[in-house]
Enzyme design. Structure first.
Site, mmCIF file in Angstrom:
data_model
loop_
_atom_site.group_PDB
_atom_site.id
_atom_site.type_symbol
_atom_site.label_atom_id
_atom_site.label_comp_id
_atom_site.label_asym_id
_atom_site.label_seq_id
_atom_site.Cartn_x
_atom_site.Cartn_y
_atom_site.Cartn_z
ATOM 1 N N LEU A 52 0.820 -1.209 0.000
ATOM 2 C CA LEU A 52 0.000 0.000 0.000
ATOM 3 C C LEU A 52 0.858 1.264 0.000
ATOM 4 O O LEU A 52 1.679 1.478 0.899
ATOM 5 C CB LEU A 52 -0.920 0.005 1.228
ATOM 6 C CG LEU A 52 -2.044 -1.033 1.203
ATOM 7 C CD1 LEU A 52 -2.613 -1.244 2.595
ATOM 8 C CD2 LEU A 52 -3.133 -0.593 0.237
ATOM 9 N N TYR A 90 2.949 0.351 -14.007
ATOM 10 C CA TYR A 90 4.305 0.768 -13.710
ATOM 11 C C TYR A 90 5.269 0.131 -14.708
ATOM 12 O O TYR A 90 4.860 -0.601 -15.613
ATOM 13 C CB TYR A 90 4.668 0.422 -12.266
ATOM 14 C CG TYR A 90 3.873 1.200 -11.240
ATOM 15 C CD1 TYR A 90 3.948 2.589 -11.177
ATOM 16 C CD2 TYR A 90 3.048 0.546 -10.325
ATOM 17 C CE1 TYR A 90 3.223 3.309 -10.236
ATOM 18 C CE2 TYR A 90 2.314 1.257 -9.373
ATOM 19 C CZ TYR A 90 2.410 2.642 -9.341
ATOM 20 O OH TYR A 90 1.686 3.349 -8.414
#
Length: 365
Positions: free
Chosen positions: A31, A173
């Protein structure tokens, strides 16, 4: 390695091909939390937040995405894994997670097109020249350097005492972008067809497995759709990495574990079912996405997953795992919640600001 347990519950321990068994099947999702320092060294708020979760009963506790190159930073206060200067903080995390009775994993990442040049001072990079974000294409030498730096970061995690690492091939990403069938048309062996686009997956798995100790755990987070990844290719990639016998676990970021696939051709069975039927060869399969209660988490195991990853519910309750194991009817608090509640759950000021400004309807006021 333990054999598959028939009808596992959330409390059933989970053995893996390498390294320590997880004491249960409820794990902490990686997270973003903005709580470390500008140079990537561990911040006190991030350590406090993460170690509270380890103490809260999670069978495996994973860090946020830690960038493996200085230029790969995607958000303020991101934990780093690109320098030996990060080792003291990483060791603190690994030691603290172990002391809490949880297994530790450091997630390795490079933000790629989503890198923030105001933080890095560098132009973002991508497998291709990307006009939308201003990212430039990596050279072949730079791709090879990225692989080297990922391996070095895994070795750094090992030296710090982590039980393993996870490779972040999700959410658009840099590593995920190599899998993009719509845009990654490189002709140097790191793109083009499915074999070329997935080459970096198998190269990293093989290199890290050879570079680190035999009992070092290796996981991979995958976005099985969106980001230019066809569902059929995601399924084939999952099949191949599980068949390799080198990966300990595959972590599927589904956004909603029982959602319908985006592609019309695959509508029907929920997205999770497109992967739970694959042979695993000892690799464990985990799922993440809108798991806010114990019953829904157990339903994932009943549907064929080996473990679950908890995100939002773990922010709301540092001890979600312990509560879910003790009470099959446990449900996380509805959102939004007060700042006072989140502060009591170990959420620091910067993480609170991030949740309030970026996550819709999470924080009251």
């Amino acid at each position: 390695m333990s054999t598959t347990t028939p009808n596992p519950t959330l409390a059933t321990p989970l053995g893996l091909a390498h390294g320590p068994a997880w004491p249960n099947r409820v794990t902490l999702a990686p997270l973003t939390n903005w709580q470390s320092h500008v140079d990537g060294t561990l911040g006190e708020a991030e350590a406090h937040w993460l170690l509270m979760r380890a103490q809260g009963g999670f069978g495996m506790t994973m860090t946020c995405a830690a960038h493996v190159q200085r230029g790969g930073q995607g958000f303020p206060g991101q934990l780093g894994a690109w320098s030996d200067a990060h080792l003291p903080g990483l060791k603190r995390l690994a030691d603290g997670i172990r002391a809490a009775g949880s297994v530790s994993a450091l997630q390795l990442q490079h933000s790629g097109r989503r890198s923030d040049r105001t933080l890095t001072g560098e132009q973002p990079v991508s497998p291709w020249d990307d006009a939308e974000t201003g990212a430039r294409a990596l050279t072949t030498t730079e791709v090879e350097q990225l692989v080297d730096d990922m391996v070095a970061a895994a070795q750094r995690a090992e030296r710090a005492g982590f039980d393993g690492v996870e490779l972040h091939f999700a959410h658009g990403y840099l590593l995920c972008a190599f899998l993009d069938a719509e845009h990654n048309h490189r002709s140097d062996g790191w793109g083009g067809d499915f074999t070329g686009r997935s080459r970096i997956v198998f190269t990293l798995i093989d290199r890290i497995r050879r570079a680190c100790r035999p009992d070092f755990q290796l996981g991979l987070r995958l976005s099985p759709e969106r980001y230019g990844i066809p569902l059929a290719e995601a399924r084939e990639l999952a099949r191949q990495v599980m068949a390799s016998g080198q990966l300990d676990y595959l972590d599927l970021s589904l956004w909603d574990v029982f959602k319908q696939p985006v592609e019309e051709a695959h509508k029907g069975p929920p997205l999770i079912h497109h992967f739970t039927d694959l042979p695993r060869h000892g690799t464990r399969l985990g799922v993440a996405g809108k798991l806010m209660d114990a019953a829904r988490a157990q339903a994932c195991l009943d549907a064929g997953a080996d473990f679950v990853l908890i995100g939002r519910a773990a922010i709301l309750h540092h001890d979600f795992a312990r509560r879910a194991l003790a009470d099959p009817g446990f449900v996380a608090l509805p959102r939004p919640v007060t700042r006072a509640h989140l502060q009591a759950e170990g959420v620091g000021p910067k993480f609170l600001d991030y949740l309030a400004t970026t996550w819709k309807d999470f924080v009251k006021g």
